[in-house]
Design a protein around this motif. Structure first.
Motif, PDB file in Angstrom:
ATOM      1  N   TYR A 215       0.821  -1.219   0.000  1.00 48.57           N
ATOM      2  CA  TYR A 215       0.000   0.000   0.000  1.00 48.57           C
ATOM      3  C   TYR A 215       0.857   1.272   0.000  1.00 48.57           C
ATOM      4  O   TYR A 215       0.513   2.281   0.624  1.00 48.57           O
ATOM      5  CB  TYR A 215      -0.979   0.003   1.180  1.00 48.57           C
ATOM      6  CG  TYR A 215      -1.842  -1.233   1.245  1.00 48.57           C
ATOM      7  CD1 TYR A 215      -2.628  -1.605   0.163  1.00 48.57           C
ATOM      8  CD2 TYR A 215      -1.865  -2.051   2.374  1.00 48.57           C
ATOM      9  CE1 TYR A 215      -3.407  -2.751   0.204  1.00 48.57           C
ATOM     10  CE2 TYR A 215      -2.647  -3.197   2.426  1.00 48.57           C
ATOM     11  CZ  TYR A 215      -3.421  -3.544   1.334  1.00 48.57           C
ATOM     12  OH  TYR A 215      -4.199  -4.672   1.374  1.00 48.57           O
ATOM     13  N   THR A 217       2.694   4.725  -0.624  1.00 48.41           N
ATOM     14  CA  THR A 217       2.115   6.027  -0.959  1.00 48.41           C
ATOM     15  C   THR A 217       2.707   6.507  -2.286  1.00 48.41           C
ATOM     16  O   THR A 217       3.920   6.556  -2.446  1.00 48.41           O
ATOM     17  CB  THR A 217       2.419   7.052   0.154  1.00 48.41           C
ATOM     18  OG1 THR A 217       1.816   6.572   1.352  1.00 48.41           O
ATOM     19  CG2 THR A 217       1.855   8.418  -0.185  1.00 48.41           C
ATOM     20  N   LYS A 226      -2.441   6.693  -1.275  1.00 49.35           N
ATOM     21  CA  LYS A 226      -2.001   5.318  -1.026  1.00 49.35           C
ATOM     22  C   LYS A 226      -2.375   4.414  -2.187  1.00 49.35           C
ATOM     23  O   LYS A 226      -3.452   4.560  -2.776  1.00 49.35           O
ATOM     24  CB  LYS A 226      -2.675   4.788   0.244  1.00 49.35           C
ATOM     25  CG  LYS A 226      -1.882   5.053   1.480  1.00 49.35           C
ATOM     26  CD  LYS A 226      -2.385   4.174   2.592  1.00 49.35           C
ATOM     27  CE  LYS A 226      -1.410   4.269   3.745  1.00 49.35           C
ATOM     28  NZ  LYS A 226      -1.777   3.483   4.866  1.00 49.35           N
TER      29      LYS A 226
END
Ligand code: SF4
Length: 462
Positions: A215, A217, A226
């Motif tokens: 996940y 960013t 994200k």
């Protein structure tokens, strides 16, 4: 015979078979071919070389792909094969396509634009165009589309981390690889800029988006986002709002995290439509299938989604007659359908897929029984679907127009939020009653539903 004239812009014939994921691969290849100055030919005979993008999912698709390759070889002789079937092995471990059609020029697996381009360059040198050679890309982020101008598929990841026993996709496409969130959003914006009014989000497992990247960013429009489905859907919803466009989600698994996505649907950020491939309801069958989200809580999950978003439309696919399926397990599936009230359901009678683990499971059912269960399932599914469609009569819905000759003076065809292109029903639009009202492909119209008919609705544009 192929066109062998010394043309400065050689022509390529292209056949795209298979699912929307294969279609996006085709679009990438065609975009690259066009960017390099190749032209496309409408017939095998009129081409200098033919590319066949194949499907290898079920036996019928394999046959169709092999037949198409044979036709292309007979009519043209110079054929490159790509796609899922290109990754399949025959029983002796040889490449299946090369074994069946030894004269093909090259074979690649899916998602292999560069390999296909390398093969094209080897057999049909790149045309030199002094103008095009100076233009990087030339088609922008969105590339060439094979769908009508007003809707497009956007693939957010490739491959899958699951190992469902009836499926060979992971062996062909590998583990999940998510696209960077900034790239996905840039492509979405380019598509909206290019006139797309409905964006269909696809992958093998949409809910798992970003798992492989932990996940991470990314950045979009100067802001951090994200790489995760919830944040992606939020950003896509904000973007789509600027273009008054729709976003539709496909292949979403019923994980708890999807609840928050359904809340965004309730807020109108994206269409309240979920394509969730449940495949079965009974926990033991789901375990034998090795399905993600194994079913114990699926009914509760659906009830929760419907509480969060009463407008939600659910589409799903199922398999009847999976190895070892008892009558009781099948009945569980029919009961699930009654309770879950799935709006649109498709069902396959189980069939072996070459190379799939399920082929070796005990309790293979006779073909006639699998077919009989499929028919029983579809009778229930169709009754539920038409009852749910019936409830729309008298309501006004927003319809995206797909077909409207003569500005819709004789009526047209479109779809509401409840209908994904090619797989769901359609809305037949009656000729507008007001002389000043016109219908245009790719634009929205409001329409009052006057009748439900089979999988479709009939509506009066207003
Ligand atoms: S989730 Fe299962 S059925 Fe879907 S692609 Fe992955 S392995 Fe195949």
């Amino acid at each position: 015979m192929p066109n062998t004239s010394a043309s400065p812009a050689p022509k390529i014939g292209f056949v795209s078979l298979g699912c929307p994921k294969a279609l996006t691969d085709s679009e990438l290849i065609l975009t690259q071919l066009s960017a390099e100055g190749y032209r496309t030919a409408k017939t095998f005979e009129g081409a200098d070389l033919v590319i066949v993008n194949t499907c290898g999912f079920i036996d019928d698709a394999v046959k169709e792909s092999l037949d198409t390759i044979g036709e292309a070889l007979a009519a043209n002789g110079k054929v490159i094969v790509t796609g899922c079937l290109g990754a399949r092995q025959a029983d002796d471990g040889e490449n299946l396509v090369q074994q069946m059609h030894p004269s093909v020029l090259a074979v690649t697996g899916p998602h292999a634009t560069q390999e296909v381009m390398d093969a094209v360059h080897a057999h049909l040198p790149k045309p030199h165009d002094p103008f095009l050679d100076l233009v990087p890309g030339g088609f922008g982020e969105a590339g060439l589309k094979l769908t009508p101008k007003h809707y497009a598929y956007l693939k957010i990841s490739e491959g899958c981390n699951h190992r469902c026993t009836f499926c060979i996709i992971p062996s062909m496409r590998g583990d999940l690889v998510s696209r960077p969130v900034g790239d996905v959003l840039r492509e979405a914006q380019a598509l909206f800029e290019g006139g797309v009014r409905e964006l269909l989000i696809i992958s093998q497992d949409t809910s798992a988006y970003g798992v492989d990247l932990k996940y991470r960013t990314g950045f979009w429009d100067g802001k951090p986002v994200k790489t995760r489905l919830l944040e992606l859907v939020q950003a896509l919803g904000d973007l789509a709002a600027q273009y008054k466009a729709w976003v539709r989600l496909h292949y979403v698994y019923p994980y708890p995290s999807v609840d928050a996505v359904v809340e965004l649907m309730a807020q109108g950020k994206v269409l309240p439509y979920l394509d969730v491939p449940f495949q079965h309801s009974h926990p033991d069958v789901l375990k034998r299938m090795k399905r993600p989200a194994d079913g114990e809580k699926n009914l509760e999950r659906i009830q929760r989604w419907r509480e969060l978003c009463p407008e939600l439309v659910l589409r799903s696919t199922f398999i009847a007659g999976f190895p070892g399926e008892t009558e009781e397990e099948f009945q569980h599936l029919l009961d699930f359908m009654e309770q879950a009230q799935i709006d649109r359901a498709g069902c396959f009678a189980y069939s072996d897929v070459q190379g799939a683990a399920a082929n070796d499971l005990p309790g293979m059912l006779p073909q006639a029984l699998r077919e009989e269960r499929r028919a029983r399932f579809m009778a229930v599914a169709e009754r539920i679907s038409s009852q749910r469609l019936q409830r729309r009569v008298g309501h006004v819905m927003q319809v995206l127009v797909d077909h409207a000759p003569a500005l819709g003076r004789k009526g047209g065809r479109g779809r509401s939020y409840a209908d994904a292109p090619e797989i769901d029903g359609i809305v037949h639009l009656l000729p507008p009653q007001k002389v000043s009202k016109t219908l245009k492909v790719g634009e929205f119209t409001k329409a009052k539903i006057v009748q439900a008919q089979g999988h479709d609705l009939i509506a009066q544009p207003i």
